[in-house]
Design an enzyme around this catalytic site. Structure first.
Site, PDB file in Angstrom:
ATOM      1  N   SER A   1       1.592   5.621   1.865  1.00 33.91           N
ATOM      2  CA  SER A   1       0.671   5.437   0.739  1.00 33.91           C
ATOM      3  C   SER A   1      -0.624   6.210   0.958  1.00 33.91           C
ATOM      4  CB  SER A   1       0.379   3.951   0.528  1.00 33.91           C
ATOM      5  OG  SER A   1      -0.166   3.365   1.690  1.00 33.91           O
ATOM      6  N   TYR A   2      -1.102   6.255   2.193  1.00 42.00           N
ATOM      7  CA  TYR A   2      -2.318   7.001   2.504  1.00 42.00           C
ATOM      8  C   TYR A   2      -2.097   8.496   2.296  1.00 42.00           C
ATOM      9  CZ  TYR A   2      -6.327   8.669   5.230  1.00 42.00           C
ATOM     10  OH  TYR A   2      -7.466   9.297   5.630  1.00 42.00           O
TER      11      TYR A   2
END
Length: 261
Positions: free
Chosen positions: A155-156
């Protein structure tokens, strides 16, 4: 001084590179407007800057809330009269691990902070920059958006990859107002947060911090884990007059690790 008489907003002023950038910016002559979630920590950094003769505003800010973004910009305008630069460094780390086990629904928070938070801050500051027909925005992204990191946060990486794309799109749109927008891709940053993380890893693996750090450094062409202070200087270059003719660029600030196998 590199940033003499400039007013710079920096979000994500935490114990790592954010703090380093705020202090370096002040040392280089800027008045610094700092945002992060923890007011107590911001107050500590503000005190350090003022003790060294600098000027700073510190205001607790959650970049997932547009009203708080507007409030931070307004505080800078009220105190210093203008905003010359914005460094978007706020982030939410996201979970580590493989895609098969990823909590995809949980990605939204990381993306909201790490990408959309930067967009909110840009929207908040752009009217002031457009009015003066001058300004610079730099969005701090990650090498993970370019290169897979085994066990890293999907997600980052996705949020920061989107941020790089947004930077280029915005650069093309606001160049007519003499506003520059650039991005940076960071890798390992040597400082207290990484050192603390390696201490936990070393304890779990029954080894030493030095041994793990050496292994990491061997994968970096420059042979060291890039110090957060040196990386912060490279980020701040983009809000200086030394990059007046640079916009839509993406700079790898990771010791060359992005090209290592």
């Amino acid at each position: 001084m590199l940033l003499k008489d400039k007013v710079i907003i920096i979000t994500g002023v935490g114990p790592g590179m954010g703090r380093a950038m705020a202090k370096i910016a002040a040392e280089e002559g800027a008045s610094v407007v700092m945002g992060a979630r923890k007011q107590a920590f911001l107050d500590e950094v503000k005190a350090e800057i003022e003790a060294a003769g600098g000027q700073a505003v510190a205001l607790s800010t959650d970049v997932s809330d547009r009203a708080q973004c507007d409030r931070l910009v307004a505080a800078g305008i009220e105190r210093f009269g203008r905003i010359d630069g914005l460094v978007n460094s706020a982030y939410a780390p996201g979970e580590n691990g493989p895609f098969d086990d990823a909590d995809i629904e949980g990605w939204a928070h990381t993306i909201d902070v790490a990408c959309m938070g930067s967009a909110r801050m840009a929207q908040a500051v752009l009217p002031h920059m457009k009015a003066r027909r001058e300004g610079a925005i730099v969005n701090v992204a990650t090498m993970q958006s370019l290169k897979h990191l085994q066990g890293g946060s999907l997600s980052y990486a996705i949020a920061k990859g989107a941020l790089v794309t947004a930077s280029r799109q915005l650069a093309a749109e606001v160049g007519q107002y003499n506003i520059r927008v650039n991005a940076t891709r960071m890798g390992w940053l040597w400082g207290d947060p990484v050192r603390n993380a390696l201490e936990g890893m070393a304890s779990h693996m029954n080894t030493t911090v030095e041994a793990i750090a050496e292994g990491v450094a061997q994968r970096i062409p420059l042979g060291v884990i890039p110090p957060e202070e040196e990386c912060g200087k490279s980020v701040l270059m983009f809000v200086s007059d030394y990059t007046k003719m640079v916009t839509g660029a993406v700079l790898d600030i990771n010791g060359g690790e992005w090209m290592a196998p």
